[in-house]
Design a protein around this motif. Structure first.
Motif, PDB file in Angstrom:
ATOM      1  N   ASN A   1       0.833  -1.199   0.000  1.00  0.00           N
ATOM      2  CA  ASN A   1       0.000   0.000   0.000  1.00  0.00           C
ATOM      3  C   ASN A   1       0.869   1.251   0.000  1.00  0.00           C
ATOM      4  N   SER A   2       0.260   2.372  -0.340  1.00  0.00           N
ATOM      5  CA  SER A   2       0.962   3.661  -0.350  1.00  0.00           C
ATOM      6  C   SER A   2       2.277   3.547  -1.114  1.00  0.00           C
ATOM      7  N   LEU A   3       2.201   2.968  -2.284  1.00  0.00           N
ATOM      8  CA  LEU A   3       3.410   2.722  -3.070  1.00  0.00           C
ATOM      9  C   LEU A   3       4.082   4.007  -3.497  1.00  0.00           C
ATOM     10  N   LYS A   4       5.406   3.944  -3.552  1.00  0.00           N
ATOM     11  CA  LYS A   4       6.230   5.082  -3.943  1.00  0.00           C
ATOM     12  C   LYS A   4       7.061   4.700  -5.158  1.00  0.00           C
ATOM     13  N   PRO A   5       7.501   5.670  -5.941  1.00  0.00           N
ATOM     14  CA  PRO A   5       8.352   5.350  -7.103  1.00  0.00           C
ATOM     15  C   PRO A   5       9.608   4.555  -6.707  1.00  0.00           C
ATOM     16  N   GLU A   6      10.122   4.790  -5.517  1.00  0.00           N
ATOM     17  CA  GLU A   6      11.311   4.060  -5.082  1.00  0.00           C
ATOM     18  C   GLU A   6      11.028   2.601  -4.738  1.00  0.00           C
ATOM     19  N   ASP A   7       9.774   2.192  -4.758  1.00  0.00           N
ATOM     20  CA  ASP A   7       9.436   0.785  -4.586  1.00  0.00           C
ATOM     21  C   ASP A   7       9.557   0.007  -5.896  1.00  0.00           C
TER      22      ASP A   7
END
Length: 126
Positions: A83-89
């Motif tokens: 959840n709350s994914l970020k580009p750095e994931d």
């Protein structure tokens, strides 16, 4: 143990995604399992781990509070809810496993696991 990861894809920042890992084995209940990820040009890093009995969970600092690891012994499946994914994931996500005795600690290093899936790509757009 044969592991098959699936469920990756493209998602916008702030979104959610669940990746899955199917295990082909008669000893699923004896496996400590984990998710690792590897971004281009970076080392493979530990994301989350779960003990063979499902009672012990451990998360890497970058994903704490956002990702949840779980397992289904009846289906012989490992999951990672993101959840709350970020580009750095953005990375290729790999599932890993090791047949252990009940009291074995949950490892966070690549060398703590003997069996690996082929990986599934997760891309988070900004």
């Amino acid at each position: 143990v044969q592991l098959q990861a699936s469920g990756g894809g493209l998602v916008q920042a702030g979104g959610s995604l669940r990746v899955s890992c199917a295990a082909s084995t008669f000893t699923f209940s004896r496996l400590n399992m984990a998710w690792f990820r590897q971004a281009p040009g970076k080392e493979r890093e530990f994301v989350a781990g779960i003990s063979r009995n499902g009672r012990n969970l451990y998360y890497g600092d970058p994903v704490k509070g956002r990702f949840t690891i779980s397992r289904d012994s009846d289906k012989k499946m490992l999951y990672l809810q993101m959840n709350s994914l970020k580009p750095e994931d953005t990375a290729v996500y790999y599932c890993a496993a090791k047949n252990v005795i009940l009291t074995a600690p949950l490892g966070t290093r690549r060398e703590d696991y003997t069996d690996w899936g082929q990986g599934t790509q997760v891309t988070v757009s900004s």
